[in-house]
Design a protein around this motif. Structure first.
Motif, PDB file in Angstrom:
ATOM      1  N   PRO A 280       0.818  -1.202   0.000  1.00  0.00           N
ATOM      2  CA  PRO A 280       0.000   0.000   0.000  1.00  0.00           C
ATOM      3  C   PRO A 280       0.854   1.255   0.000  1.00  0.00           C
ATOM      4  O   PRO A 280       1.484   1.594   0.996  1.00  0.00           O
TER       5      PRO A 280
ATOM      6  N   SER B 214      -3.119   4.997  -3.819  1.00  0.00           N
ATOM      7  CA  SER B 214      -3.823   3.727  -3.899  1.00  0.00           C
ATOM      8  C   SER B 214      -3.168   2.638  -4.723  1.00  0.00           C
ATOM      9  O   SER B 214      -3.155   2.662  -5.952  1.00  0.00           O
ATOM     10  N   SER B 215      -2.647   1.654  -4.048  1.00  0.00           N
ATOM     11  CA  SER B 215      -2.115   0.495  -4.746  1.00  0.00           C
ATOM     12  C   SER B 215      -3.248  -0.205  -5.476  1.00  0.00           C
ATOM     13  O   SER B 215      -3.067  -0.821  -6.506  1.00  0.00           O
ATOM     14  N   ALA B 216      -4.428  -0.079  -4.882  1.00  0.00           N
ATOM     15  CA  ALA B 216      -5.576  -0.727  -5.490  1.00  0.00           C
ATOM     16  C   ALA B 216      -5.738  -0.261  -6.927  1.00  0.00           C
ATOM     17  O   ALA B 216      -5.914  -1.052  -7.849  1.00  0.00           O
ATOM     18  N   GLU B 217      -5.605   1.043  -7.067  1.00  0.00           N
ATOM     19  CA  GLU B 217      -5.819   1.619  -8.380  1.00  0.00           C
ATOM     20  C   GLU B 217      -4.804   1.098  -9.384  1.00  0.00           C
ATOM     21  O   GLU B 217      -5.143   0.643 -10.461  1.00  0.00           O
TER      22      GLU B 217
ATOM     23  N   GLY C  41      -3.137  -1.547  -9.215  1.00  0.00           N
ATOM     24  CA  GLY C  41      -3.413  -2.956  -9.449  1.00  0.00           C
ATOM     25  C   GLY C  41      -4.531  -3.119 -10.462  1.00  0.00           C
ATOM     26  O   GLY C  41      -4.429  -3.897 -11.413  1.00  0.00           O
ATOM     27  N   ALA C  42      -5.575  -2.324 -10.265  1.00  0.00           N
ATOM     28  CA  ALA C  42      -6.704  -2.430 -11.167  1.00  0.00           C
ATOM     29  C   ALA C  42      -6.308  -2.025 -12.584  1.00  0.00           C
ATOM     30  O   ALA C  42      -6.689  -2.663 -13.568  1.00  0.00           O
TER      31      ALA C  42
END
Lengths: 475, 475, 475
Positions: free
Chosen positions: B458, B462-465, B467-468
């Motif tokens: 993280p 945003s790592s999420a972003e 990643g997505a």
């Protein structure tokens, strides 16, 4: 389905901006600033250091006392600042607050206890002589606040916590004076005076402050793996240094040696028994992190009151095991029961870690005193009673009975006084000016700290998801 | 908008592969290997242990000294290796480097100081006798390097850091010799000799190395919640053990006792005042993690120079509070001002934590000396001056004035020498062969360590972003 | 391509629910509960504390011994519980298990060693007198288990680990009795008796338990940045307190002072040499976290056996450097070689950290004994040999040769006995009733703990991705 609705809840919580009016920004610095000012004034008027030792012998004595006390003192500082702080970081979005509030409260309570204890006990000819021992005693007083806070962790504003500390320290000093000075209770590790007192004080506050609220599980309250890991590290630090906490105020020599050994044995037995109990009580035999984080320490809570008494090592092992069982049972059944029946919230389960094992320890001290008073062949009564005994059997027997009554009375005083003081304090904390955070904003660092939005750090409900959602909205 | 462009920046930084030519792979092992070889040779030729004590009395004396010094020594090791290391992990993608470079520099600087101090001070008949006290003194020298590095954290290669240490240790030894031996400055906790010196040395290096660069905020520099939490744990470890650092070199007995108490009071007052100051200065009354991480320690920096002097406890409290205020004010206003006006980068804010409180402490020591010299009734001057005094008022007054001048002169020497040495060192660090990493690769562990790509952990954005996004490209 | 297939693997691992039949839920609490019961019985029957000291002098003596031993004891507890625990958390999804199992095994093994050592060595007139020193000795025995476990970390059930501890403690006690009491090997820091023994015991267990399995790299075994960081913090804690571990059992006075200094020098040299070696051996000169986490400690392993001997400081530096080189070389080449050629799995690389440096240290002790016996002018032989020497050259020379042989024989006994005992234990651990987890469920906390699904915490393979996938399925 429950998971999804929880996630939606979570998103709502996260997306709602914190209105700046919720939190009265000047109350905290005002209160703390005034306190620091008053403390400076008090120190300027009354507090001095001991006169420097005139002779080489005295210097040696001072040096010796420093080398004896200071390592124990540092161990206890590590426990309170780092160990207890980390233990409280199990709430995934409230770690920074838990650590900081613990630190702030320790300092505030210690200073406040220093003032009160100076006025009450050490005021001679308009002066208070400060030394390391007095700081240590004040630190012990501060511990009560740090424990009590566990009952309302995450749901009270810093101002509320400080007011709570302001009320708890004098209550503790009064209760401790009655228990130790008037009743002559033996409690070298603070089991009754500190652990039991602070537990019921905290529960009283929680009951009075959150009386009618019965809400569903707050999604931010579920620990994540990494917050559980940090919390476990805190437990381990507390576990390692616990013997220092129990033994620091013992008589040097045999009593201190015995206190260290008893504590080590109790904590070791408690650690293993926690695994047994948790594994038996949980589905599939899996261990619960919460049980490990607390049960491993229960032995240390219970052993405090009997640690320096002349009892066989097996008693320390048995007490440690029993405390761990009681603590795990408490987490498994009692906490939910108290919430359902009494609408009593106990966020960290302090009743299981400090209340139940504390009562168990007090009961053990009654038994230890009775057994010791009947056993005239073995250990000397002087090991048990500071008042000593002249060795005659009758006198000793009488002493034993009286002392056992005192121990029980001490426990009753601790529970009664703390509940009463806690309920009153909790009622006072409900005053609107203290700005209790609304429930939906609880358990979140961002209410009190300028930190990165935690949505991006791994929360209990997939940060990935929120990130992806946010992305979709942007694209 | 700013957030989105920052995120794009971030992605660019992450996706650009690190060209293997950027970092000369053999320079670091070559330099360190040669140093270790030379050290071995030096030790083989000159360094021996003390002769074993011939008599039981001597053995007892050695044992006593070991038991006195060793616990303090261990505390200081924990501070430097674990506490300071963790404090520096606030950069979310640079934690591993911060911890490792801190550890490497501590060992390198300690060994290098051992060699230099052995040659300068302890060289008798071709031999240097090694003992725990000499290791401790070398450790103190190494502290200067660890502090100075804070000014350029994340932007210099390990080779640059080692060269910096190589230059700083002799500068420190020279400056300390002038300040303590020639001027007779009283500075038991190293406020002037260590903190002030290392601060301005670090600023000098930063100024000379990054003179004209004025760039926008690097996205990897924003701490995340978890990196802030780790950093706070480091602060708390430093806070707990600070009294050991200040008191280890004091005279056993009253002076050491007083040093411990003064430090405890100053740090406790500093912790609370930090909260007051940060809350007043920040929008919405929210606390800034950076203020807490640094302000809580400012009291310890300032108290060092006066810790063992005969002053009333209130002075320690006041000094602690004042230092915390100055430190927080520095973070709030001065750091940005220095960057704007002087193009001076101070990554960790060492000027606020070590520079300003250090100067404040030095000023306090001038006042303490003057007050003590006029106060003939109370404390003995021998508590203040190692040179002692014969008690006559006139002599004492003169001693006070002269000593106060010396304290001020010591501060001037520390600032002047460190700035000069720092600027020269910084210029040398600019040599191309030392491979300063390009700005876009700074603040990233992956430049120096074989670790998992941090995009998946993280980050601040945003790592999420990411990643997505990565997912979308793959699908 | 490899990355994508790894990710698919990962998803499969994560999504497969753990069948509740895999793990026999009652075995662990049953075993531990029975053990605690037996321990209570044993303590009730046989274990008592020392008689309280009758005289003030004795009390002073007890107090002195407590103040001497207890700080060292606490340091060692921190090392084992916090330091070693954190070091083992490098597996990203197995951190909680690593920390908890380490803690559980420490307590179990310590209690079990207390029982066995009490029966074997301290049983007088039907009683065992307990004191801090005996607890410390039992703690040392427990260390062997904690080290051995490193070879099979993440792949064995808690029951298997406990059975392993049950077998290892008596093997260790027997081997230590032969090595120290019969052969008279000098090994104050436990290099041969603890490190070498536990390494080969662990390798034996691993070989017997996982003999034919040759599988690809398990995706959950790749450390993440944050798990590597936690592990490094563990290393640093171990590094700081290592001198206490080596020196606690030394003769107070010169020998203990020398042991502390030698350990500090060896560890400092080892830390720097690790960086040199790792940088030279890795592609692009980047450092490997695994090398740092282990190599920095290799010096401490090797120095233990010679720490209190009368050798020049340069020998400690050289030994520390050499151990670090050997350790890093082992990680770089030997571990893979052993896996390929001998199908030997060594999860934490204990052979590189404990085996190779241990053998190196034993060789150094042979050299130190030989050199010391020839050098009649300098140090007294009594510093080396507890048996003493009357100073005559011939006797000393003979003593040296014999002692050198004994050191070598001790090493051979340690390796032989541990391999044999380890292989037998490993075979026993293969019994189906002990429920070895299937390979696909290894390295995962969720098998043993009720924790949040780790898919949401940052794993080695983008949690973002899994989250996004899950999202897609939901939408």
């Amino acid at each position: 389905m429950r998971v999804r609705s929880q996630r939606l809840h979570m998103l709502c919580y996260t997306m709602m901006a914190v209105p700046s009016s919720t939190y009265p920004r000047h109350l905290l610095p005002l209160f703390l600033g005034l306190f620091q000012g008053a403390l400076l004034l008090f120190f300027a008027l009354f507090v001095i250091y001991e006169e420097p030792s005139a002779q080489a012998e005295d210097t040696n004595l001072v040096a010796k006392q420093v080398y004896r006390t200071f390592p124990f003192f540092q161990d206890i500082q590590v426990m309170l600042v780092v160990g207890l702080g980390l233990l409280l970081t199990f709430l995934p979005r409230y770690g920074f607050s838990a650590l900081t509030h613990n630190f702030l409260l320790l300092n505030f309570s210690m200073q406040w206890a220093l003032v009160l204890q100076g006025l009450l006990h050490h005021f001679h000819h308009g002066q208070i002589h400060l030394d390391l021992h007095k700081l240590l005693i004040s630190e012990f007083a501060a511990v009560t606040v740090l424990i009590s806070v566990g009952a309302i962790l995450g749901r009270a504003s810093p101002c509320q916590l400080l007011i709570m500390a302001t009320c708890e320290i004098p209550s503790y000093l009064a209760s401790e004076w009655v228990i130790v000075t008037c009743l002559g209770v033996l409690d070298v590790g603070g089991t009754i005076t500190i652990h039991v007192f602070s537990c019921y004080f905290g529960l009283g506050v929680s009951k009075a402050l959150f009386k009618a609220t019965q809400q569903p599980l707050h999604p931010k309250k579920t620990p994540t793996t990494s917050s559980d890991l940090m919390s476990l590290v805190g437990t381990l630090i507390l576990w390692v240094f616990w013997p220092s906490f129990v033994a620091v105020l013992c008589q040097p020599g045999d009593a201190q040696h015995r206190a260290i050994l008893n504590t080590l044995l109790a904590m070791s037995a408690g650690a293993i028994t926690t695994v047994v109990a948790s594994s038996l009580l949980e589905r599939d035999g899996k261990l619960s992190p919460g049980h490990l984080q607390n049960g491993s320490l229960a032995g240390g809570v219970a052993i405090g009151v009997v640690a320096d008494m002349a009892m066989p090592p097996v008693a320390a092992l048995a007490l440690g095991s029993l405390s761990a069982v009681v603590c795990v049972l408490g987490f498994r059944f009692l906490t939910a029961l108290l919430r359902r029946k009494l609408a009593l919230h106990d966020q960290c389960g302090i009743h299981n870690l400090h209340g139940l094992p504390g009562i168990l320890g007090a009961a053990a001290s009654v038994a230890a005193v009775l057994v010791a008073s009947e056993d005239t062949s073995g250990s000397q009564p002087s090991q048990l009673s500071p008042a000593g005994g002249n060795g005659s059997e009758v006198v000793q027997g009488r002493w034993g009975g009286r002392q056992a009554l005192c121990q029980a009375a001490g426990l009753a005083v601790a529970i009664g006084a703390s509940l009463l003081a806690g309920l009153l304090t909790g009622a006072a904390l409900g005053l609107p000016c203290l700005a209790r955070p609304p429930e939906r904003l609880c358990f979140d660092d961002s209410l009190y700290f300028k930190i990165q939005d935690q949505a991006e750090s791994p929360g209990p409900d997939s940060s990935a998801e929120e990130g992806a959602l946010a992305l979709k909205e942007q694209v």
